[in-house]
Design an enzyme around this catalytic site. Structure first.
Site, PDB file in Angstrom:
ATOM      1  N   CYS A 131       0.838  -1.191   0.000  1.00 39.00           N
ATOM      2  CA  CYS A 131       0.000   0.000   0.000  1.00 39.00           C
ATOM      3  C   CYS A 131       0.874   1.242   0.000  1.00 39.00           C
ATOM      4  O   CYS A 131       1.263   1.728   1.068  1.00 39.00           O
ATOM      5  CB  CYS A 131      -0.934  -0.007   1.209  1.00 39.00           C
ATOM      6  SG  CYS A 131      -1.997   1.438   1.206  1.00 39.00           S
ATOM      7  N   CYS A 134      -0.511   4.197   1.920  1.00 36.99           N
ATOM      8  CA  CYS A 134      -0.412   4.207   3.387  1.00 36.99           C
ATOM      9  C   CYS A 134       1.043   4.307   3.849  1.00 36.99           C
ATOM     10  O   CYS A 134       1.324   5.027   4.800  1.00 36.99           O
ATOM     11  CB  CYS A 134      -0.974   2.934   4.014  1.00 36.99           C
ATOM     12  SG  CYS A 134      -2.090   1.990   3.039  1.00 36.99           S
ATOM     13  N   ASP A 135       1.932   3.547   3.219  1.00 39.45           N
ATOM     14  CA  ASP A 135       3.285   3.393   3.769  1.00 39.45           C
ATOM     15  C   ASP A 135       4.355   4.207   3.059  1.00 39.45           C
ATOM     16  O   ASP A 135       5.477   4.302   3.563  1.00 39.45           O
ATOM     17  CB  ASP A 135       3.689   1.906   3.738  1.00 39.45           C
ATOM     18  CG  ASP A 135       2.779   1.068   4.606  1.00 39.45           C
ATOM     19  OD1 ASP A 135       2.206   1.623   5.557  1.00 39.45           O
ATOM     20  OD2 ASP A 135       2.631  -0.142   4.335  1.00 39.45           O
TER      21      ASP A 135
HETATM   22  C1  LIG Z   1      -5.156   1.938  -2.057  1.00 40.22           C
HETATM   23  C2  LIG Z   1      -6.628   1.976  -2.434  1.00 40.22           C
HETATM   24  C3  LIG Z   1      -7.227   3.194  -2.648  1.00 40.22           C
HETATM   25  C4  LIG Z   1      -8.607   3.244  -2.990  1.00 40.22           C
HETATM   26  N1  LIG Z   1      -9.185   4.460  -3.177  1.00 40.22           N
HETATM   27  C5  LIG Z   1     -10.506   4.547  -3.425  1.00 40.22           C
HETATM   28  C6  LIG Z   1     -11.155   5.817  -3.553  1.00 40.22           C
HETATM   29  O1  LIG Z   1     -10.523   6.873  -3.458  1.00 40.22           O
HETATM   30  N2  LIG Z   1     -12.507   5.812  -3.804  1.00 40.22           N
HETATM   31  C7  LIG Z   1     -13.244   4.669  -3.924  1.00 40.22           C
HETATM   32  O2  LIG Z   1     -14.464   4.753  -4.114  1.00 40.22           O
HETATM   33  N3  LIG Z   1     -12.651   3.450  -3.805  1.00 40.22           N
HETATM   34  C8  LIG Z   1     -11.303   3.360  -3.558  1.00 40.22           C
HETATM   35  N4  LIG Z   1     -10.720   2.137  -3.432  1.00 40.22           N
HETATM   36  C9  LIG Z   1     -11.551   0.914  -3.606  1.00 40.22           C
HETATM   37  C10 LIG Z   1     -12.421   0.627  -2.363  1.00 40.22           C
HETATM   38  O3  LIG Z   1     -11.617   0.679  -1.190  1.00 40.22           O
HETATM   39  C11 LIG Z   1     -13.092  -0.736  -2.513  1.00 40.22           C
HETATM   40  O4  LIG Z   1     -13.860  -0.751  -3.700  1.00 40.22           O
HETATM   41  C12 LIG Z   1     -14.020  -1.046  -1.317  1.00 40.22           C
HETATM   42  O5  LIG Z   1     -13.312  -0.997  -0.092  1.00 40.22           O
HETATM   43  C13 LIG Z   1     -14.661  -2.418  -1.487  1.00 40.22           C
HETATM   44  O6  LIG Z   1     -15.447  -2.683  -0.370  1.00 40.22           O
HETATM   45  P1  LIG Z   1     -15.837  -4.191   0.054  1.00 40.22           P
HETATM   46  O7  LIG Z   1     -16.644  -4.065   1.284  1.00 40.22           O
HETATM   47  O8  LIG Z   1     -16.401  -4.894  -1.111  1.00 40.22           O
HETATM   48  O9  LIG Z   1     -14.449  -4.918   0.354  1.00 40.22           O
HETATM   49  P2  LIG Z   1     -13.214  -4.591   1.314  1.00 40.22           P
HETATM   50  O10 LIG Z   1     -13.076  -3.138   1.548  1.00 40.22           O
HETATM   51  O11 LIG Z   1     -12.068  -5.334   0.716  1.00 40.22           O
HETATM   52  O12 LIG Z   1     -13.627  -5.276   2.707  1.00 40.22           O
HETATM   53  C14 LIG Z   1     -13.640  -6.671   2.855  1.00 40.22           C
HETATM   54  C15 LIG Z   1     -13.848  -7.044   4.305  1.00 40.22           C
HETATM   55  O13 LIG Z   1     -13.942  -8.458   4.421  1.00 40.22           O
HETATM   56  C16 LIG Z   1     -13.085  -8.927   5.451  1.00 40.22           C
HETATM   57  N5  LIG Z   1     -12.658 -10.293   5.121  1.00 40.22           N
HETATM   58  C17 LIG Z   1     -11.973 -10.708   4.016  1.00 40.22           C
HETATM   59  N6  LIG Z   1     -11.814 -12.041   4.036  1.00 40.22           N
HETATM   60  C18 LIG Z   1     -12.398 -12.472   5.186  1.00 40.22           C
HETATM   61  C19 LIG Z   1     -12.544 -13.762   5.780  1.00 40.22           C
HETATM   62  N7  LIG Z   1     -12.083 -14.879   5.217  1.00 40.22           N
HETATM   63  N8  LIG Z   1     -13.184 -13.848   6.983  1.00 40.22           N
HETATM   64  C20 LIG Z   1     -13.675 -12.723   7.596  1.00 40.22           C
HETATM   65  N9  LIG Z   1     -13.561 -11.480   7.057  1.00 40.22           N
HETATM   66  C21 LIG Z   1     -12.937 -11.364   5.874  1.00 40.22           C
HETATM   67  C22 LIG Z   1     -11.941  -7.911   5.470  1.00 40.22           C
HETATM   68  O14 LIG Z   1     -11.275  -7.943   6.716  1.00 40.22           O
HETATM   69  C23 LIG Z   1     -12.715  -6.624   5.237  1.00 40.22           C
HETATM   70  O15 LIG Z   1     -13.271  -6.148   6.435  1.00 40.22           O
HETATM   71  C24 LIG Z   1      -9.356   2.049  -3.116  1.00 40.22           C
HETATM   72  C25 LIG Z   1      -8.732   0.815  -2.892  1.00 40.22           C
HETATM   73  C26 LIG Z   1      -7.380   0.770  -2.557  1.00 40.22           C
HETATM   74  C27 LIG Z   1      -6.716  -0.561  -2.334  1.00 40.22           C
END
Ligand SMILES: Cc1cc2nc3c(=O)[nH]c(=O)nc-3n(C[C@H](O)[C@H](O)[C@H](O)COP(=O)(O)OP(=O)(O)OC[C@H]3O[C@@H](n4cnc5c(N)ncnc54)[C@H](O)[C@@H]3O)c2cc1C
Length: 303
Positions: A131, A134-135
């Site tokens: 990341c 972040c880092d």
């Molecule tokens: C560096 C970076 C910058 C970004 N910037 C933007 C931005 O500016 N604007 C924007 O709209 N989007 C941005 N995104 C994309 C956005 O963060 C994602 O689209 C969004 O977080 C997806 O949400 P989600 O809930 O589907 O998954 P995630 O955010 O990936 O959450 C998944 C969750 O599931 C949990 N989990 C996974 N596996 C397991 C398991 N086996 N058992 C229990 N828990 C589990 C994880 O701990 C987490 O809590 C960015 C992404 C990154 C990496």
């Protein structure tokens, strides 16, 4: 037995939890952490209602909203498998705990793709990071290598050339990111680009001190002295817990229809772990809401 288990605590999971609670479902949210990928994001400029908000701050607001409702949240749980049982589903954690529900929503998102080279695992968090956002600041004034050739890698380079002593960009292919980003970074005086090079190993005892790379054409190897390795080669879906239970696409994403239904009745999915395109917070939150409403309809039909 709960009515609904939500697996994942990112934007999709937390929104699903709020919608499930508002339908008065007896729901359990199981997740490794709160916030998922949003924790790695510094400035978010495209989540409606905020012109600019930091990831952890947005997640705090999401969490506060979830906590308004009587949702059973178990954080720190790593779900290793979800299987079908009579009358529903059973989630098993890596700590051998089991939870049952009549319906389930998978919202496990994505994780960074590793390079899978020697030294990577040992030096993770000791100079190896996935990341840059972040880092990156930890490597100010140092020599660093950014691995990848797409937009994330180019964005990392754009940030790092401003603060690092020198940046090496190592890409397996030609650069595949947007031309506008390529043009932006190309002229930096402290950047050296190695195209069509593979990383062979990351070295260092306690902290990263270098990487070895190889030219794919000439096979010539080169050692670069660096204090940080920023790996930006994409993300992979966290669909392992349901592998063999639902249909995945060729990328390993869970196939869903526009009602967030998988091909298993009672099993729904939303957010980045699914085949739905455009991986964004606002999309994940919207899909999480839809999945919870569809799960509610399913449970009503079950009676
Ligand atoms: C560096 C970076 C910058 C970004 N910037 C933007 C931005 O500016 N604007 C924007 O709209 N989007 C941005 N995104 C994309 C956005 O963060 C994602 O689209 C969004 O977080 C997806 O949400 P989600 O809930 O589907 O998954 P995630 O955010 O990936 O959450 C998944 C969750 O599931 C949990 N989990 C996974 N596996 C397991 C398991 N086996 N058992 C229990 N828990 C589990 C994880 O701990 C987490 O809590 C960015 C992404 C990154 C990496």
């Amino acid at each position: 037995m709960y009515e609904l288990i939500i697996i994942g605590g990112g934007p999709a999971g937390m929104t699903a939890a709020v919608y499930a609670a508002r339908k008065k479902l007896d729901a359990l949210l199981l997740s490794k952490d709160v916030g998922g990928q949003v924790n790695w994001t510094l400035g978010i400029e495209n989540y409606m209602g905020y012109q600019l908000i930091e990831g952890p701050e947005l997640i705090k607001k999401f969490e506060e909203q979830v906590k308004q409702f009587p949702i059973d949240m178990k954080i720190g749980e790593d779900v290793s498998s979800l299987s079908r049982i009579k009358g529903g589903f059973e989630a098993k954690t890596d700590g051998a705990k089991t939870y049952q529900a009549k319906a389930a929503i998978i919202v496990t998102g994505k994780r960074p793709r590793p390079l899978n080279v020697p030294g990577e695992e040992k030096l993770r968090g000791r100079g190896v990071t996935y990341c840059a956002t972040c880092d990156g600041p930890l490597f100010a004034g140092m020599k660093v290598a950014v691995i990848g050739g797409g937009n994330s890698a180019l964005e990392a380079v754009d940030d790092m050339v401003k603060i690092a002593e020198h940046v090496y960009l190592v890409s397996l292919t030609q650069l595949t990111g947007d031309q506008i980003l390529i043009d932006k970074v190309k002229g930096a005086g402290n950047l050296t680009i190695f195209l069509e090079h593979e990383v062979l190993e990351i070295s260092g005892e306690k902290l990263v001190d270098g990487i070895k790379i190889r030219n794919l054409k000439t096979k010539r190897e080169k050692e670069l002295e660096v204090g940080g390795v920023l790996i930006e080669i994409g993300l992979i879906p966290n669909s392992d817990p349901v592998k063999g239970v639902v249909t995945l696409n060729r990328l390993g994403e869970i196939e869903v229809n526009c009602n967030n239904e998988t091909d298993v009745p009672g099993l729904f999915a939303a957010g980045d772990v699914t085949s739905v395109p455009e991986k964004q917070i606002v999309v994940a939150a919207g899909e999480g809401a839809k999945a919870a409403l569809q799960a509610h309809r399913y449970l009503q039909r079950l009676g």
